[in-house]
Design an enzyme around this catalytic site. Structure first.
Site, short mmCIF file in Angstrom:
data_model
loop_
_atom_site.label_atom_id
_atom_site.label_comp_id
_atom_site.label_asym_id
_atom_site.label_seq_id
_atom_site.Cartn_x
_atom_site.Cartn_y
_atom_site.Cartn_z
N CYS A 67 0.82 -1.22 0.00
CA CYS A 67 0.00 0.00 0.00
C CYS A 67 0.85 1.26 0.00
O CYS A 67 1.69 1.47 0.89
CB CYS A 67 -0.94 0.01 1.20
N ARG A 70 -0.13 4.53 3.04
CA ARG A 70 -0.05 4.24 4.47
C ARG A 70 0.18 5.44 5.37
O ARG A 70 0.08 5.32 6.59
CB ARG A 70 1.05 3.19 4.72
N TRP A 239 -9.18 5.50 -0.21
CA TRP A 239 -9.72 6.07 -1.43
C TRP A 239 -8.84 5.61 -2.58
O TRP A 239 -7.77 5.03 -2.36
CB TRP A 239 -9.78 7.61 -1.36
N GLU A 244 -5.11 3.20 -10.42
CA GLU A 244 -5.77 1.88 -10.20
C GLU A 244 -6.91 1.71 -11.20
O GLU A 244 -7.14 0.63 -11.73
CB GLU A 244 -6.33 1.78 -8.79
N1 ARG Z 1 -6.74 -1.91 -7.03
C1 ARG Z 1 -8.07 -2.17 -6.55
C2 ARG Z 1 -9.09 -1.60 -7.55
O1 ARG Z 1 -8.71 -0.98 -8.48
C3 ARG Z 1 -8.31 -1.58 -5.19
C4 ARG Z 1 -7.28 -1.90 -4.13
C5 ARG Z 1 -7.32 -0.97 -2.93
N2 ARG Z 1 -7.05 0.39 -3.31
C6 ARG Z 1 -7.04 1.42 -2.49
N3 ARG Z 1 -6.81 2.60 -3.00
N4 ARG Z 1 -7.24 1.30 -1.20
O2 ARG Z 1 -10.28 -1.73 -7.40
#
Ligand code: ARG
Length: 364
Positions: A67, A70, A239, A244
């Site tokens: 992560c 953090r 968030w 991602e």
């Molecule tokens: N990578 C995953 C997604 O795109 C989520 C993982 C957790 N991500 C976060 N920002 N807490 O759905």
């Protein structure tokens, strides 16, 4: 004392010492450990107080090697649902999590804690979902509609009697299983699902692609381990970092695979790698994610800022005399990684507990 109890007591002691020392309450350690030793001796288990559970969850975040976010570990809020044992109640609690964490777009890092597995396997709470909110994926004659990552879960939900509308962005139902009972599915009311339709600050046609994404990533299938106690159901969220969605969920060839479509609309030459059409399309897709979330007033972080935040976290941890662990292959962002300070850092990928653990088996 049986071997497993000795081990549990040892794990409990490590956690209790860490937590109470960080709280500046070392004077309470002795009495709390005697209480725990007695509970373990009598019952083979012990229970976390609310504050121990909340701090344990925060430490699990702090120790999450993959992560980048953090820095904010102290802000995690715990919703304590450990006493719930009925599917309907667990469903209601999950809706409460979604609503609380979404917070109309001002996302609150939240973890919902359900029963520990010390309650006996017939009470074990398990969610089949990978995330509380995620899109279904359907295999059709004309290819996959929706999220290919959800194909198996979508089939499982259909076998339980769920039917989706068949769009590319159908929210899957929550699937709750207690012990070895038949799992039950529950729909998430649409008004609880905050989503952002994607548009682009300069490319006017972008909105017509009809892309969207949900706002809160809530991981639902990881086990939380605190002081030797295992919580098989402990969904949590922060968030999103824009990449991602923009560089993985919508871009990966085995996910929504949007790069060829975006590149074509941009008028790029997709017949040669040398035009860098993938890179150019990727950049605009990511710009649209950040821009759309920002203009909708929804929490999101770009990968440059997130990288700087990770640097501050590392500094903070060093100042506190703690070693930072990390998984470099996950910490570097998938867009322009070498432009961020994470690129040049090395991390020991050691597992420190409390922590979150990926499921070792699939329930479906
Ligand atoms: N990578 C995953 C997604 O795109 C989520 C993982 C957790 N991500 C976060 N920002 N807490 O759905």
């Amino acid at each position: 004392m049986p071997h497993t109890s000795t081990r549990l007591l040892h794990e409990a002691e490590t956690f209790i010492r860490t937590a109470y020392t960080e709280w500046g309450r070392t004077d309470e350690i002795g009495s709390r450990l005697r209480e725990i030793a007695s509970d373990i001796g009598l019952l083979g288990r012990y229970e976390h107080t609310r504050e121990e559970a909340e701090y344990g969850a925060r430490l699990a975040w702090r120790n999450s090697n993959r992560c980048i976010g953090r820095l904010f570990w102290r802000s995690l809020r715990l919703l304590d649902f450990r006493q719930l044992s009925r599917e309907e109640d667990i469903y209601e609690a999950l809706l409460q999590h979604i609503d609380f964490a979404t917070n109309k777009g001002n996302i609150l890092p939240t973890l919902s804690l359900f029963a520990a597995d010390t309650e006996g396997s017939e009470h074990r709470v398990r969610l089949w979902n990978h995330q509380l909110i995620r899109y279904a994926g359907y295999v059709t004659e004309n290819g996959v509609i929706g999220d290919p990552a959800s194909i198996r879960l979508t089939r499982a939900a259909e076998q339980l009697g769920w039917r989706g509308a068949g769009t590319a962005f159908d929210v899957l139902p929550l699937i709750v299983q207690i012990g070895t009972r038949k799992p039950r599915w529950f729909p998430i009311p649409q008004e609880l699902v905050l989503e952002v339709p994607l548009h682009h600050p300069e490319l006017d046609w972008f909105a017509s692609l009809g892309l969207r994404w949900y706002t809160v990533p809530m991981i639902a299938d990881m086990r939380l381990e605190i002081g030797g106690i295992h919580y098989p159901c402990a969904p949590f969220n922060g968030w999103y970092m824009g990449t991602e969605i923009g560089a993985r969920n919508l871009a990966d060839a085995d996910r929504y695979n949007m790069l060829p479509i975006v590149a074509a609309r941009m008028g790029l030459d997709t017949s040669t790698n040398v035009s860098l059409w993938k890179d150019r399309a990727l950049l605009e897709l990511n710009a649209s994610v950040l821009h759309s979330f920002k203009s909708a007033g929804v929490s999101i972080v770009d990968h440059h800022t997130a990288s700087e935040q990770l640097m501050r976290f590392e500094q903070q941890e060093r100042q506190a005399g703690r070693a930072v662990t990390g998984d470099w292959t996950w910490l570097i962002p998938p867009v322009s990684p070498a432009t961020t300070p994470v690129w040049g850092h090395a991390y020991a990928n050691e597992i420190v507990k409390p922590n979150f653990f990926a499921p070792t088996d699939s329930p479906y």
